[in-house]
Design a protein around this motif. Structure first.
Motif, PDB file in Angstrom:
ATOM      1  N   ILE A 190       0.842  -1.206   0.000  1.00 38.95           N
ATOM      2  CA  ILE A 190       0.000   0.000   0.000  1.00 38.95           C
ATOM      3  C   ILE A 190       0.872   1.248   0.000  1.00 38.95           C
ATOM      4  N   GLY A 191       1.905   1.248   0.824  1.00 37.33           N
ATOM      5  CA  GLY A 191       2.774   2.421   0.882  1.00 37.33           C
ATOM      6  C   GLY A 191       3.565   2.645  -0.383  1.00 37.33           C
ATOM      7  N   ALA A 192       3.916   1.565  -1.090  1.00 35.42           N
ATOM      8  CA  ALA A 192       4.746   1.696  -2.292  1.00 35.42           C
ATOM      9  C   ALA A 192       3.951   1.985  -3.556  1.00 35.42           C
ATOM     10  N   ALA A 193       2.645   1.769  -3.535  1.00 38.44           N
ATOM     11  CA  ALA A 193       1.844   1.914  -4.753  1.00 38.44           C
ATOM     12  C   ALA A 193       1.980   3.274  -5.430  1.00 38.44           C
ATOM     13  N   PRO A 194       2.045   4.406  -4.684  1.00 34.60           N
ATOM     14  CA  PRO A 194       2.182   5.698  -5.381  1.00 34.60           C
ATOM     15  C   PRO A 194       3.461   5.853  -6.192  1.00 34.60           C
ATOM     16  N   ALA A 195       4.423   4.945  -6.024  1.00 33.14           N
ATOM     17  CA  ALA A 195       5.656   5.049  -6.798  1.00 33.14           C
ATOM     18  C   ALA A 195       5.390   5.014  -8.294  1.00 33.14           C
ATOM     19  N   VAL A 196       4.322   4.311  -8.694  1.00 31.24           N
ATOM     20  CA  VAL A 196       4.054   4.202 -10.134  1.00 31.24           C
ATOM     21  C   VAL A 196       3.631   5.543 -10.726  1.00 31.24           C
ATOM     22  N   LEU A 197       3.128   6.465  -9.898  1.00 28.41           N
ATOM     23  CA  LEU A 197       2.740   7.776 -10.411  1.00 28.41           C
ATOM     24  C   LEU A 197       3.944   8.532 -10.980  1.00 28.41           C
ATOM     25  N   GLY A 198       5.107   8.271 -10.397  1.00 23.29           N
ATOM     26  CA  GLY A 198       6.290   8.982 -10.850  1.00 23.29           C
ATOM     27  C   GLY A 198       7.031   8.309 -11.969  1.00 23.29           C
ATOM     28  N   THR A 199       6.648   7.050 -12.295  1.00 28.06           N
ATOM     29  CA  THR A 199       7.435   6.324 -13.294  1.00 28.06           C
ATOM     30  C   THR A 199       6.625   5.702 -14.412  1.00 28.06           C
ATOM     31  N   ALA A 200       5.285   5.633 -14.285  1.00 28.94           N
ATOM     32  CA  ALA A 200       4.469   5.007 -15.327  1.00 28.94           C
ATOM     33  C   ALA A 200       4.519   5.817 -16.616  1.00 28.94           C
ATOM     34  N   ARG A 201       4.556   5.115 -17.723  1.00 30.60           N
ATOM     35  CA  ARG A 201       4.616   5.796 -19.022  1.00 30.60           C
ATOM     36  C   ARG A 201       3.255   6.303 -19.479  1.00 30.60           C
TER      37      ARG A 201
END
Length: 531
Positions: A190-201
């Motif tokens: 849950i805590g790591a999920a927002p990481a994709v906001l900064g790296t998703a294409r």
């Protein structure tokens, strides 16, 4: 996008800049632990953990492993430094004897513990997929490393990442199903999920992990609402407990010349009126004192037992922490000394004892070679017994007249999920006697209480906790505090004893559910979303 720029800075960071980022990100996780319990902060350490591993590049698998290992070590070092800084207070109780060892507690121990997330980062990097699957890989590897940390070299499961969610009582209820390590899986994911906001294409590549994280968080909360009844837990009939918290300074507690004065202080405090209708010990059925209550061996001090028997009203039973001498073994120069819980009746007779099984390394015992080395150079260990305490042979239940069978836990024993209940018939409650006076007015006692409380949720058993300086409390089988005395306060607390709740799935199956979830997380990590 601002988050993308932050992600880029973390991923492309190098040298000391990357080490400082990892250190700060890990340290931020301590904000989600007691006493602050700012659980939404889990986003900061876990999101940065993903980006740190993203940035662990190299031309070979070994070089990528090393880069991730280094980032994980600094991340873990920051977390453990910030979460365990309070250990330094113990070395200042008798600074002339123990100050030499302070760096071992506040720097060397976090440095060693940081090896566990370091290996987790390294192995996660070897299996690192593209897209959202890497969130599940990180969760699985960190949760597995935490399970290992709780078992390797006798274990040290303090401030496991799942405790970041356990401060919220509804979220903590999931521990009854999946235990602390299962809670860790969800805390990391849950805590790591927002990481994709900064790296998703693509936008679609970032929405699914966040949606799933929200669903998981909402599901945990909904489970907690469903599991906890609105009504207070029913009480065991005919039981009135009195918990005595003396708030005795640590340096006085182990002064052998203060034994008689300490006993009189305990008796005077225990006999205080708590209300106009409860003068002294009238109506009390069980009086409970904290761990290591006396600077003498209670069983070998008949005058103290006689004084206790004279002070207890008829049919009042005392349950107290006390050092206990065992039987002398052939060839030994002294009997083994145990850190024990002893049950004393109103005639001053010891009816039953429990000896602590899981001792604190370096605090309660040392391997003989280290004990001889330390004493050989004129230094002291914390326990003024050559070689330290002896360990009890097995975890057993404690029979106390008028109470359901107790599962006794002395201090540190309460932090081990899955190890707190003896085999055999189920106990009726946890009895946790402790002395957190070593750590003063720091976050340590709050963390210790939170972990003991989580054992109640995991096993569905109420908790009676009596601490020298606090936090003393009675907690029901759902982790709800029925009554408590705060840290650093002298006083007595009267309470009934909540009944045991139903046997929990975790109580039946232990960490097997966690193991299944771990495999599921790794399996689902191979499914790739659009990124």
């Amino acid at each position: 996008m601002a988050l993308a720029r932050v992600a880029e800075a973390v991923i492309l960071g190098w040298g000391w800049r990357k080490r400082l980022i990892a250190l700060a990100a890990g340290a931020s996780g301590a904000l989600a632990l007691p006493p602050l319990d700012l659980w939404p902060v889990i986003v900061v350490p876990m999101t940065n953990a993903v980006w740190l591993i993203d940035g662990a590049v190299g031309i070979s698998a070994w070089s990528r492993f090393r880069a991730a290992f280094a980032a994980g070590w600094w991340w873990g070092f920051g977390f453990f430094i910030a979460g365990l800084w309070w250990l330094g207070a113990a070395f200042l109780v008798e600074a002339d004897k123990f100050a030499w060892a302070m760096p071992l507690g506040v720097v060397a121990l976090p440095a060693f513990l940081a090896l566990f997330p370091a290996f987790a980062f390294g192995f996660a990097r070897l299996a690192w997929p593209r897209g959202a699957g890497r969130i599940l890989v990180l969760a699985a590897m960190l949760a597995l490393s935490e399970w290992l940390r709780g078992h390797v070299l006798t274990g040290f499961p303090w401030n496991v990442y799942g405790m970041m969610l356990a401060g919220e009582i509804h979220l903590a209820q999931a521990a009854a199903l999946i235990g602390l390590y299962g809670l860790t899986l969800f805390a990391v994911a849950i805590g790591a999920a927002p990481a994709v906001l900064g790296t998703a294409r693509t936008a679609s590549g970032s929405r699914l992990p966040l949606l799933l994280a929200f669903v998981a968080l909402a599901g945990l909360f909904a489970f907690g609402l469903w599991r906890m009844p609105d009504a207070p837990s029913p009480l065991v009939a005919g039981v009135k407990l009195r918990l005595m918290q003396p708030n005795l300074p640590q340096d006085a507690k182990f002064n052998s010349n203060s034994g008689a004065a300490i006993l009189e202080r305990y008796l005077e405090l225990s006999d205080r009126a708590t209300s106009p209708t409860t003068p002294g010990l009238q109506g009390v059925t069980h009086l409970i004192w904290p761990e290591s209550a006396f600077p003498f061996l209670l069983g070998r001090t008949p005058g103290a037992l006689s004084r206790i028997g004279a002070a207890l009203p008829p049919d009042v039973t005392l349950v107290t922490g006390a050092a206990r001498a065992g039987e002398m073994l052939p060839g030994e120069s002294r009997p083994p000394i145990y850190n024990a819980i002893q049950v004393v009746n109103d005639e001053g007779v010891i009816l039953a004892s429990y000896d602590k099984v899981h001792l604190v390394p370096f605090g309660e015992y040392l391997p003989p070679i280290l004990d001889r080395l330390i004493r050989g150079v004129g230094l002291s260990q914390f326990v003024a017994i050559p070689g330290g305490f002896a360990a009890g042979s097995a975890r057993t239940q404690l029979a106390i007249k008028g109470l359901p069978t107790a599962a006794p836990l002395i201090c540190y024993e309460a932090v081990f999920p899955g190890e707190v209940a003896a085999r055999g018939p189920r106990a009726g409650f946890f009895l946790n006697l402790t002395n957190d006076g070593w750590f003063g007015q720091t976050s340590g006692p709050y963390q210790h209480f939170a972990q003991a409380r989580l054992r109640s949720i995991e096993e569905g058993l109420p908790l009676v906790r009596v601490a020298n300086t606090g936090i003393s409390a009675v907690v029901d089988a759902y982790g709800r505090t029925v009554a408590s005395l705060p840290l650093g306060v002298e006083g007595v607390l009267d309470s009934g004893l909540p009944r045991a709740g139903p046997v929990t799935p975790y109580g039946r199956l232990g960490d097997s559910i966690f193991a299944g979830l771990l495999l599921l997380f790794l399996a689902f990590s191979r499914f790739r979303a659009h990124d």
